[in-house]
Motif scaffolding. Structure first.
Motif, PDB file in Angstrom:
ATOM      1  N   UNK A 329      10.981   6.633 -38.195  1.00 59.46           N
ATOM      2  CA  UNK A 329      10.953   7.728 -37.235  1.00 59.46           C
ATOM      3  C   UNK A 329      11.293   9.023 -37.963  1.00 59.46           C
ATOM      4  N   UNK A 330      11.416  10.096 -37.224  1.00 58.03           N
ATOM      5  CA  UNK A 330      11.761  11.405 -37.782  1.00 58.03           C
ATOM      6  C   UNK A 330      12.929  11.296 -38.761  1.00 58.03           C
ATOM      7  N   UNK A 331      12.811  11.991 -39.876  1.00 60.26           N
ATOM      8  CA  UNK A 331      13.763  12.057 -40.982  1.00 60.26           C
ATOM      9  C   UNK A 331      13.571  10.891 -41.967  1.00 60.26           C
ATOM     10  N   UNK A 332      12.958   9.814 -41.539  1.00 57.12           N
ATOM     11  CA  UNK A 332      12.816   8.669 -42.434  1.00 57.12           C
ATOM     12  C   UNK A 332      11.655   8.859 -43.406  1.00 57.12           C
ATOM     13  N   UNK A 333      11.660   8.130 -44.531  1.00 56.22           N
ATOM     14  CA  UNK A 333      10.577   8.229 -45.506  1.00 56.22           C
ATOM     15  C   UNK A 333       9.367   7.373 -45.149  1.00 56.22           C
ATOM     16  N   UNK A 334       9.480   6.598 -44.089  1.00 57.21           N
ATOM     17  CA  UNK A 334       8.396   5.690 -43.719  1.00 57.21           C
ATOM     18  C   UNK A 334       7.330   6.433 -42.902  1.00 57.21           C
ATOM     19  N   UNK A 335       6.194   5.773 -42.702  1.00 55.00           N
ATOM     20  CA  UNK A 335       5.052   6.430 -42.067  1.00 55.00           C
ATOM     21  C   UNK A 335       5.394   7.000 -40.689  1.00 55.00           C
ATOM     22  N   UNK A 336       6.292   6.347 -39.967  1.00 53.38           N
ATOM     23  CA  UNK A 336       6.688   6.851 -38.659  1.00 53.38           C
ATOM     24  C   UNK A 336       7.398   8.184 -38.703  1.00 53.38           C
ATOM     25  N   UNK A 337       7.914   8.564 -39.867  1.00 48.97           N
ATOM     26  CA  UNK A 337       8.589   9.849 -39.999  1.00 48.97           C
ATOM     27  C   UNK A 337       7.691  10.972 -40.447  1.00 48.97           C
ATOM     28  N   UNK A 338       6.557  10.629 -41.080  1.00 44.42           N
ATOM     29  CA  UNK A 338       5.754  11.675 -41.722  1.00 44.42           C
ATOM     30  C   UNK A 338       4.284  11.690 -41.315  1.00 44.42           C
ATOM     31  N   UNK A 339       3.774  10.628 -40.696  1.00 49.41           N
ATOM     32  CA  UNK A 339       2.355  10.615 -40.314  1.00 49.41           C
ATOM     33  C   UNK A 339       2.208  11.154 -38.898  1.00 49.41           C
ATOM     34  N   UNK A 340       1.242  12.063 -38.702  1.00 54.49           N
ATOM     35  CA  UNK A 340       1.159  12.807 -37.450  1.00 54.49           C
ATOM     36  C   UNK A 340      -0.278  12.916 -36.940  1.00 54.49           C
ATOM     37  N   UNK A 341      -0.433  13.137 -35.629  1.00 53.49           N
ATOM     38  CA  UNK A 341      -1.770  13.331 -35.059  1.00 53.49           C
ATOM     39  C   UNK A 341      -2.332  14.701 -35.445  1.00 53.49           C
ATOM     40  N   UNK A 342      -3.578  14.726 -35.898  1.00 60.29           N
ATOM     41  CA  UNK A 342      -4.222  15.970 -36.305  1.00 60.29           C
ATOM     42  C   UNK A 342      -5.689  15.950 -35.868  1.00 60.29           C
ATOM     43  N   UNK A 343      -6.137  17.066 -35.292  1.00 60.99           N
ATOM     44  CA  UNK A 343      -7.523  17.236 -34.860  1.00 60.99           C
ATOM     45  C   UNK A 343      -7.954  18.658 -35.190  1.00 60.99           C
ATOM     46  N   UNK A 344      -9.206  18.824 -35.625  1.00 57.09           N
ATOM     47  CA  UNK A 344      -9.745  20.156 -35.876  1.00 57.09           C
ATOM     48  C   UNK A 344     -11.105  20.286 -35.186  1.00 57.09           C
ATOM     49  N   UNK A 345     -11.247  21.328 -34.379  1.00 53.67           N
ATOM     50  CA  UNK A 345     -12.533  21.661 -33.767  1.00 53.67           C
ATOM     51  C   UNK A 345     -13.036  22.977 -34.360  1.00 53.67           C
ATOM     52  N   UNK A 346     -14.232  22.948 -34.892  1.00 56.63           N
ATOM     53  CA  UNK A 346     -14.839  24.153 -35.483  1.00 56.63           C
ATOM     54  C   UNK A 346     -16.328  24.112 -35.134  1.00 56.63           C
ATOM     55  N   UNK A 347     -16.713  24.726 -34.036  1.00 54.90           N
ATOM     56  CA  UNK A 347     -18.108  24.665 -33.586  1.00 54.90           C
ATOM     57  C   UNK A 347     -19.084  25.125 -34.663  1.00 54.90           C
ATOM     58  N   UNK A 348     -20.133  24.356 -34.842  1.00 54.43           N
ATOM     59  CA  UNK A 348     -21.147  24.686 -35.825  1.00 54.43           C
ATOM     60  C   UNK A 348     -20.827  24.204 -37.225  1.00 54.43           C
ATOM     61  N   UNK A 349     -19.614  23.724 -37.438  1.00 59.19           N
ATOM     62  CA  UNK A 349     -19.196  23.228 -38.758  1.00 59.19           C
ATOM     63  C   UNK A 349     -18.765  21.771 -38.699  1.00 59.19           C
ATOM     64  N   UNK A 350     -17.893  21.453 -37.762  1.00 59.00           N
ATOM     65  CA  UNK A 350     -17.364  20.093 -37.636  1.00 59.00           C
ATOM     66  C   UNK A 350     -18.251  19.275 -36.701  1.00 59.00           C
ATOM     67  N   UNK A 351     -18.583  18.091 -37.152  1.00 58.67           N
ATOM     68  CA  UNK A 351     -19.375  17.182 -36.323  1.00 58.67           C
ATOM     69  C   UNK A 351     -18.523  16.670 -35.166  1.00 58.67           C
ATOM     70  N   UNK A 352     -18.954  16.876 -33.919  1.00 62.80           N
ATOM     71  CA  UNK A 352     -18.173  16.401 -32.767  1.00 62.80           C
ATOM     72  C   UNK A 352     -17.952  14.892 -32.818  1.00 62.80           C
ATOM     73  N   UNK A 353     -16.740  14.484 -32.445  1.00 59.59           N
ATOM     74  CA  UNK A 353     -16.417  13.077 -32.389  1.00 59.59           C
ATOM     75  C   UNK A 353     -16.291  12.395 -33.731  1.00 59.59           C
ATOM     76  N   UNK A 354     -16.107  13.148 -34.788  1.00 54.03           N
ATOM     77  CA  UNK A 354     -16.017  12.572 -36.128  1.00 54.03           C
ATOM     78  C   UNK A 354     -14.564  12.280 -36.488  1.00 54.03           C
TER      79      UNK A 354
END
Length: 495
Positions: A329-354
């Motif tokens: 979890x937060x503060x820990x070195x394991x994936x639960x502390x550092x891996x996070x949800x990320x999404x980028x929308x850029x019309x005309x550049x990013x393929x939708x649903x990729x």
């Protein structure tokens, strides 16, 4: 400790904005959530849906993911201030030296320990000027965007610099507008009826959210109030024909855990406990904010020229349900502390649903956003930026990250004892300073980090430990003091 990297003169270059009409510059919205775990959404970031994906309702994240690209291996630092300074500077936390959370000038939150003495870290945070002890002096992302013609808007949590230092004020760090940002990393309350203050709970004023007095005494959640202010600023920028960078940095879902009454009851009706329903309501409140902002982009007719980036600053706290299959979890070195949800929308550049499985890390946002804005040449104090642009990934170009080193550095005793981490390709090594012990995991094969392979794969472990130590030495990373010898702990490996 003003580290060498933080000393003036700055080494940087800037290429002026092109002669194109400034309308042609894309608007950029960075939607940053606080303390949101990888699985605290109805959007699956793993190969299958999890129990938490089924519990939480985030339809606007689903909407954004359907229109953009999911990053399934996006990383931040294990806690807030280090992530935020890396985002602002493009530097890894080991380099910028803000390796724990900041608040009071000259004071560290490190807990007492029989062996570890607190490191000489940049506990006063980020600073735009030299001369303040224990700060990282750097050029900031919004200051580069200002120079490129952007109106830079900060809404919500700042948490870059300690109280009574210039770094506590977003207006001194490159923002044209600051709404509700100051030194503290959490709100006193989410309730307008309580004036967004902790005085009702413990008498403290240090957590009071500033600048929202017009909502005091009213039945309006902090997340909604901040969203209203952001929408107004967006309207103003469009009316003035100004490209804008909106840093929508929510306090949610950081403690105190206080329900958003708009969403709470339905989770109770589903059989969740009070705490579980409260957290779920805060997550849906955040998601409603995202939807309101996406709707405003459409209403203003700027959808085709607006980039939207979604990210969290670290993993979920230990009080919250574990983000299985991740460990920690937060503060820990394991994936639960550092891996996070990320999404980028850029019309005309990013393929939708990729989606992409290529790893990225929080300092990558600095060069990526500057590239999106057309700022092609830049630099940082000491002439070094650790981040790598992920724009090629957005353009569906092949990127080989197998030989890239990702580093996390936490030389503190705060919830966890001091550690450093390196990931290279599929392999991740965690080094503990107390006993020099290493843990080695193959992340694709063992995302839950259950099988320590350090003894089975000693050559891989030794190579990673050496690479980690070499990097920490190169950036002069601070390490804790061993009280038994009154000397600094050695870096990992043969350094």
């Amino acid at each position: 400790m003003n580290k060498l990297l933080a000393l003036l003169p700055f080494v940087f270059f800037w290429q002026p904005a092109s002669s194109k009409n400034k309308q042609e510059k894309p608007n950029i919205i960075f939607f940053l959530v606080d303390d949101m775990g990888w699985q605290e959404t109805s959007v699956p970031f793993w190969t299958k849906k999890t129990k938490l994906n089924e519990r939480y309702q985030t339809p606007n994240m689903e909407r954004l993911a359907s229109q953009g690209m999911k990053f399934t291996q996006a990383y931040a630092c294990p806690l807030c201030s280090p992530s935020r300074v890396s985002l602002m500077t493009g530097m890894n936390a080991a380099r910028h030296g803000v390796t724990n959370w900041t608040l009071r000038k000259g004071k560290s939150p490190d807990q007492q320990h029989e062996i570890f003495g607190a490191p000489d870290w940049n506990l006063n945070g980020l600073s735009p000027v030299e001369g303040i002890e224990n700060t990282c002096v750097a050029n900031t992302l919004p200051s580069f965007l200002q120079e490129a013609g952007y109106r830079t808007i900060h809404v919500g949590k700042a948490h870059w610099g300690a109280m009574d230092t210039p770094g506590e004020d977003p207006l001194k760090l490159g923002f044209d507008v600051n709404i509700a940002g100051h030194a503290a990393g959490g709100p006193g309350s989410y309730h307008g009826e309580k004036n967004y203050s902790a005085v009702w709970r413990n008498g403290a004023r240090i957590w009071d959210v500033p600048g929202l007095e017009k909502y005091h005494g009213k039945d309006i959640n902090l997340t909604e109030a901040l969203t209203r202010e952001a929408l107004t600023e967006m309207e103003g920028s469009v009316a003035k024909n100004e490209p804008f960078y909106l840093y929508m940095s929510h306090y949610a879902v950081h403690a105190p855990w206080e329900k958003d009454k708009r969403f709470y009851q339905k989770y109770i009706d589903q059989g969740l406990t009070d705490f579980e329903a409260t957290l779920a309501s805060m997550l849906e409140s955040m998601d409603q904010s995202l939807g309101d902002i996406l709707n405003k982009v459409e209403q203003l007719g700027i959808e085709e020229n607006t980039i939207v980036i979604f990210m969290s600053d670290n993993g979920s706290p230990s009080q919250c349900p574990q983000n299985l299959p991740l460990r920690g979890h937060k503060v820990s070195p394991y994936e639960g502390g550092i891996r996070d949800p990320m999404i980028v929308r850029w019309p005309g550049t990013v393929q939708p649903g990729s989606a992409t499985n290529v790893p990225v890390i929080i300092e990558d946002f600095f060069p990526s956003i500057l590239e999106m804005a057309g700022v092609r040449k830049y630099g940082q104090a000491g002439g070094k930026v650790d981040g790598k642009s992920f724009v090629p990934l957005l353009k569906q170009k092949n990127v080989n990250a197998m030989k890239r080193d990702f580093v996390w550095h936490f030389p503190h005793n705060y919830d966890f004892e001091p550690y450093s981490v390196i990931r290279r390709g599929d392999w991740k090594l965690i080094y503990w300073y107390k006993n020099g012990k290493s843990e080695l995991y193959n992340i694709p094969d063992d995302i839950g980090e259950q099988n320590d392979l350090a003894e089975i794969k000693p050559q891989i472990a030794a190579d990673l430990k050496s690479r980690l130590g070499e990097y920490l030495k190169k950036v002069q990373a601070t390490v804790p003091v061993d009280k038994r010898s009154n000397k600094r702990f050695a870096y990992p490996g043969r350094n």
